[in-house]
Motif scaffolding. Structure first.
Motif, PDB file in Angstrom:
ATOM      1  N   TRP A   7       5.684   3.668   6.072  1.00 28.41           N
ATOM      2  CA  TRP A   7       4.852   4.739   6.611  1.00 28.41           C
ATOM      3  C   TRP A   7       3.913   4.154   7.648  1.00 28.41           C
ATOM      4  O   TRP A   7       3.655   2.949   7.662  1.00 28.41           O
ATOM      5  CB  TRP A   7       4.078   5.462   5.500  1.00 28.41           C
ATOM      6  CG  TRP A   7       3.169   4.580   4.669  1.00 28.41           C
ATOM      7  CD1 TRP A   7       3.542   3.766   3.639  1.00 28.41           C
ATOM      8  CD2 TRP A   7       1.754   4.437   4.799  1.00 28.41           C
ATOM      9  NE1 TRP A   7       2.457   3.131   3.110  1.00 28.41           N
ATOM     10  CE2 TRP A   7       1.336   3.521   3.794  1.00 28.41           C
ATOM     11  CE3 TRP A   7       0.793   4.985   5.637  1.00 28.41           C
ATOM     12  CZ2 TRP A   7       0.001   3.139   3.629  1.00 28.41           C
ATOM     13  CZ3 TRP A   7      -0.542   4.610   5.468  1.00 28.41           C
ATOM     14  CH2 TRP A   7      -0.919   3.709   4.474  1.00 28.41           C
ATOM     15  N   GLN A  22       0.835  -1.185   0.000  1.00 25.79           N
ATOM     16  CA  GLN A  22       0.000   0.000   0.000  1.00 25.79           C
ATOM     17  C   GLN A  22       0.878   1.246   0.000  1.00 25.79           C
ATOM     18  O   GLN A  22       1.837   1.336   0.748  1.00 25.79           O
ATOM     19  CB  GLN A  22      -0.932   0.027   1.222  1.00 25.79           C
ATOM     20  CG  GLN A  22      -1.918  -1.135   1.263  1.00 25.79           C
ATOM     21  CD  GLN A  22      -2.922  -0.993   2.390  1.00 25.79           C
ATOM     22  OE1 GLN A  22      -3.374   0.101   2.698  1.00 25.79           O
ATOM     23  NE2 GLN A  22      -3.273  -2.101   3.009  1.00 25.79           N
ATOM     24  N   ALA A  23       0.507   2.218  -0.836  1.00 28.57           N
ATOM     25  CA  ALA A  23       1.246   3.475  -0.899  1.00 28.57           C
ATOM     26  C   ALA A  23       0.805   4.396   0.231  1.00 28.57           C
ATOM     27  O   ALA A  23      -0.298   4.282   0.764  1.00 28.57           O
ATOM     28  CB  ALA A  23       1.018   4.152  -2.243  1.00 28.57           C
ATOM     29  N   GLU A  75       5.899   9.136   4.499  1.00 31.66           N
ATOM     30  CA  GLU A  75       6.803   8.037   4.178  1.00 31.66           C
ATOM     31  C   GLU A  75       8.196   8.324   4.739  1.00 31.66           C
ATOM     32  O   GLU A  75       8.729   9.418   4.585  1.00 31.66           O
ATOM     33  CB  GLU A  75       6.894   7.816   2.668  1.00 31.66           C
ATOM     34  CG  GLU A  75       7.670   6.547   2.312  1.00 31.66           C
ATOM     35  CD  GLU A  75       7.438   6.094   0.884  1.00 31.66           C
ATOM     36  OE1 GLU A  75       7.627   4.910   0.596  1.00 31.66           O
ATOM     37  OE2 GLU A  75       7.071   6.957   0.052  1.00 31.66           O
ATOM     38  N   HIS A 103       3.197   0.100   7.462  1.00 30.67           N
ATOM     39  CA  HIS A 103       3.242  -0.341   6.067  1.00 30.67           C
ATOM     40  C   HIS A 103       4.644  -0.153   5.511  1.00 30.67           C
ATOM     41  O   HIS A 103       5.213   0.930   5.617  1.00 30.67           O
ATOM     42  CB  HIS A 103       2.266   0.473   5.214  1.00 30.67           C
ATOM     43  CG  HIS A 103       0.849   0.382   5.669  1.00 30.67           C
ATOM     44  ND1 HIS A 103      -0.085  -0.440   5.060  1.00 30.67           N
ATOM     45  CD2 HIS A 103       0.188   1.012   6.678  1.00 30.67           C
ATOM     46  CE1 HIS A 103      -1.253  -0.307   5.669  1.00 30.67           C
ATOM     47  NE2 HIS A 103      -1.109   0.560   6.651  1.00 30.67           N
ATOM     48  N   LYS A 104       5.176  -1.189   4.900  1.00 29.16           N
ATOM     49  CA  LYS A 104       6.473  -1.056   4.233  1.00 29.16           C
ATOM     50  C   LYS A 104       6.245  -1.032   2.722  1.00 29.16           C
ATOM     51  O   LYS A 104       5.442  -1.786   2.194  1.00 29.16           O
ATOM     52  CB  LYS A 104       7.422  -2.167   4.628  1.00 29.16           C
ATOM     53  CG  LYS A 104       7.031  -3.556   4.161  1.00 29.16           C
ATOM     54  CD  LYS A 104       8.094  -4.562   4.507  1.00 29.16           C
ATOM     55  CE  LYS A 104       7.748  -5.932   3.957  1.00 29.16           C
ATOM     56  NZ  LYS A 104       7.647  -5.966   2.493  1.00 29.16           N
ATOM     57  N   THR A 105       6.931  -0.138   2.050  1.00 28.07           N
ATOM     58  CA  THR A 105       6.817  -0.036   0.593  1.00 28.07           C
ATOM     59  C   THR A 105       8.075  -0.550  -0.112  1.00 28.07           C
ATOM     60  O   THR A 105       8.047  -0.774  -1.313  1.00 28.07           O
ATOM     61  CB  THR A 105       6.552   1.423   0.166  1.00 28.07           C
ATOM     62  OG1 THR A 105       7.572   2.269   0.718  1.00 28.07           O
ATOM     63  CG2 THR A 105       5.204   1.895   0.699  1.00 28.07           C
TER      64      THR A 105
END
Length: 207
Positions: free
Chosen positions: A154, A55-56, A96, A129-131
């Protein structure tokens, strides 16, 4: 009459045997799938402190501030020095952030590792959340080679709305590097390789 009864009984026994074999094979299939399915479930739901994936970050960050601490561990059988490049970062929820880890091969031969991770407190896993990260993929370092490993992430602004997490202001992400199955097998130390050492297959060289 007896012959007909025996025929019916034989048919029923065949149906029962077929059903039993189907159940057994189904249970075997589920057991083989359990580990990858559980891992995927954890990463998608945040269960057991596993960060969410895929997820962004939202377009607008929230107001609450959180501090993200970086922790590093190395399995004793892996001859690496693995540590965070920075102790922590502070950022707003929804913003982020990025961190780096350093790894160095201390041995005189190539060594391959694979990392796992989680966050603490575990209850915040579904909001972290890791991108981008270096987890679950084999990393090979030549003798004395060093590598920088980035992590982008983020924190969901909803963490400040959940009664179970709204008071949490510090999150720790924990990475642990284990010796890979391939590397342990080549070194003749597979029996002592430890848990969570990744899947067998060609190692991926770090560039």
């Amino acid at each position: 009459m007896d012959a007909e009864r025996r025929t019916l009984l034989a048919r029923r026994n065949r149906r029962v045997a077929t059903g039993v074999f189907a159940v057994v094979f189904g249970m075997v299939g589920v057991s083989f799938a359990a580990v990858p399915l559980y891992d995927l479930f954890c990463r998608v739901t945040g269960f057991n402190g596993t960060p969410m994936i895929g997820q962004a970050a939202p377009a607008q960050a929230g107001e609450a501030l959180v501090t993200v601490r970086f922790n590093a561990n190395t399995q004793p059988d892996l001859p690496w020095r693995f540590e965070p490049a920075q102790p922590s970062v502070q950022l707003r929820v929804g913003e982020e952030g990025m961190g780096f880890y350093h790894a160095r091969n201390l041995s005189d031969r190539p060594a391959t590792g694979v990392s796992t991770y989680n966050v603490t407190p575990e209850v915040v896993g579904k909001y972290f959340h890791k991108t981008a990260c270096f987890c679950f993929e084999e990393q090979t370092l030549a003798p004395g080679q060093q590598a920088d490993m980035p992590l982008a992430f983020w924190v969901d602004p909803r963490i400040a709305e959940d009664p179970n997490t709204r008071g949490i202001r510090t999150i720790t992400i924990n990475y642990t590097f284990f010796r890979s199955l391939n590397d342990a097998e080549r070194a003749g130390a597979l029996a002592n390789a430890g848990p969570h050492v990744g899947r067998q297959g060609p190692p991926t060289a770090t560039r």
